[in-house]
Design a protein around this motif. Structure first.
Motif, PDB file in Angstrom:
ATOM      1  N   GLY A 216      11.143  15.479  15.726  1.00 63.74           N
ATOM      2  CA  GLY A 216      10.210  16.089  14.774  1.00 63.74           C
ATOM      3  C   GLY A 216      10.312  17.596  14.643  1.00 63.74           C
ATOM      4  N   LYS A 217      11.394  18.178  15.148  1.00 66.21           N
ATOM      5  CA  LYS A 217      11.562  19.632  15.015  1.00 66.21           C
ATOM      6  C   LYS A 217      11.756  20.005  13.544  1.00 66.21           C
ATOM      7  CE  LYS A 217      12.157  21.180  19.411  1.00 66.21           C
ATOM      8  NZ  LYS A 217      11.148  22.100  19.963  1.00 66.21           N
ATOM      9  N   ALA A 218      11.105  21.090  13.148  1.00 67.37           N
ATOM     10  CA  ALA A 218      11.201  21.510  11.746  1.00 67.37           C
ATOM     11  C   ALA A 218      12.591  22.034  11.399  1.00 67.37           C
ATOM     12  CB  ALA A 218      10.148  22.585  11.456  1.00 67.37           C
TER      13      ALA A 218
ATOM     14  N   ILE B  37      12.196  13.967   9.362  1.00 65.75           N
ATOM     15  CA  ILE B  37      11.618  13.478  10.608  1.00 65.75           C
ATOM     16  C   ILE B  37      12.337  12.168  10.912  1.00 65.75           C
ATOM     17  CG2 ILE B  37       9.539  12.499  11.657  1.00 65.75           C
ATOM     18  CD1 ILE B  37       7.887  14.493  10.057  1.00 65.75           C
TER      19      ILE B  37
ATOM     20  N   ARG C  42      14.109  18.943   5.261  1.00 68.38           N
ATOM     21  CA  ARG C  42      13.833  18.557   6.640  1.00 68.38           C
ATOM     22  C   ARG C  42      13.584  17.056   6.737  1.00 68.38           C
ATOM     23  NH1 ARG C  42       8.162  19.782   9.670  1.00 68.38           N
ATOM     24  NH2 ARG C  42       8.542  18.474  11.495  1.00 68.38           N
TER      25      ARG C  42
END
Lengths: 259, 259
Positions: free
Chosen positions: B80-82, B123, B121
């Motif tokens: 879940g890192k942006a 997820i 991005r």
């Protein structure tokens, strides 16, 4: 009022937090009640900004309701069923609160878009947090009528699949309790063997044999034995224990990482 | 060609699969190589249709590459890192394959939209699968130059954070191996104690003491001892074991669920 659909959130993704505390030999969950007619309870949750890590979103949501940041937080499961959308719950809430909403969809483009935004399918990322209840100053948000700690066995009926989310969090906590040494996040700095056993019994909702339990815990090889607890009766006083942080970190790395 | 951005996928969410097998005392991972210049490897992955459970998306992706459906599959972590977007990787791929792409963004609205879609991005929901390598007929998709099993310690450098995803899958596998009895998914129906030990040693990448290991495994209380394995030398022949399915299901329920 700014429309939620205009905010810079990732669509169709939410974060739900199971905030767990321990008090009076009971595992408890912090649950807000929504400020609408109809007795709606739901886990503290929210959305993820485009530029925000999902872990940070969970921390933000947690902070908003508890006032604390530095807690054990673990992402444990994704609720990914296609049919878990919130349309039924929202429709019922709007119906029961007609005086407030007064046909909200007629209010204009913005509320129509918000309704569409909220009622699409959401993939929810579940986190659980282990907090020291003494440090928490539980806080309502604008949408809450109240927020309260409930014993995990006596939760209100919550919206959508939120009761199941709590069950899954508890399942994960139980499954890795010994390996991750997570239980100790719910105890004070020092504790007696009986206090650990009480906590384990609360988490597993069953009794452990008094003669076997200390062996099980000491086998984890993660505790430091300190002086006896002062009780006035020296010979019966129990020993105090403390997590051996160094040994702990070593254990948590061992076997678990390739690097 | 249909634009990916026109498909009925949930945006900014992907599924990545770590497909694990076991052969010659080695844990292996099935990894496709992309059919573009530049030596790009990446985990089998894909997107989630609006009407599709995330678990079903993972099963669909798994089936496309292995031809099998009935396997142990577990959702283990969200990436879940942006800042884990794929823009750097895609730009490099387009640069190295200019002859194919030939300035793809000039080709029209559709490829522009695809580029924008892919470079946002994502997820990613990580799943790992435990498969019987003898049953797998590994299959390339349109985008693969090849697909191969690699020993988990000798993986190619993959795109984005895919090497880290494998490490996290292995970590999860190790963490809950005993409680979920997952290792036995990688063994045939019957097996000797030595074969279990070999597999555990492959998974943990370390040796276990020969005199302690059987005790550890038998303490799981999940195995049935069968007749001795026929080797011609009766007195030295090792016993065969089999998972006691009933005892197993009981164990997996015990302690883990509230209901």
């Amino acid at each position: 009022m700014e429309s939620v659909s205009d905010k810079n959130y990732i669509e169709q993704v939410s974060v739900e937090c199971v905030i767990l505390g321990y008090q009076n030999r009971q595992l408890k969950v912090l649950v807000p009640k929504l400020s609408f007619k109809g007795d709606f309870w739901g886990l503290p949750g929210g959305f993820v900004y485009q530029e925000e890590d999902t872990d940070d979103a969970a921390r933000r949501i947690l902070y908003a309701r508890t006032g604390i940041r530095d807690v054990y937080l673990e992402q444990f499961q994704v609720m990914g069923k296609a049919d878990r959308n919130s349309r039924a719950f929202l429709d019922r809430m709007i119906e029961l609160n007609a005086d407030i909403f007064n046909n909200p969809l007629a209010e204009g483009e913005s509320s129509r878009r918000d309704y569409d935004w909220f009622t699409r399918r959401f993939i929810s990322i579940g986190y659980y947090a282990l907090v020291d209840m003494n440090q928490v100053v539980s806080q309502k948000t604008d949408l809450d009528a109240s927020i309260e700690w409930y014993p995990i066995q006596e939760l209100p009926q919550m919206i959508m699949d939120h009761n199941q989310i709590v069950k899954n969090a508890l399942k994960t906590l139980r499954l890795t309790l010994d390996q991750k040494l997570t239980a100790f996040n719910l105890l004070p700095e020092t504790f007696t063997m009986q206090e650990i056993q009480d906590l384990y019994e609360a988490i597993f909702d069953k009794r452990f044999a008094q003669n076997n339990f200390p062996k099980r815990i000491l086998r984890l090889n993660a505790l430091e034995r300190l002086e006896k607890k002062y009780t006035g009766a020296a010979n019966k006083a129990p020993y105090l224990y403390r997590l051996d942080r160094e040994r702990c970190n070593q254990l948590l790395d061992e076997d678990l990482f390739l690097e």
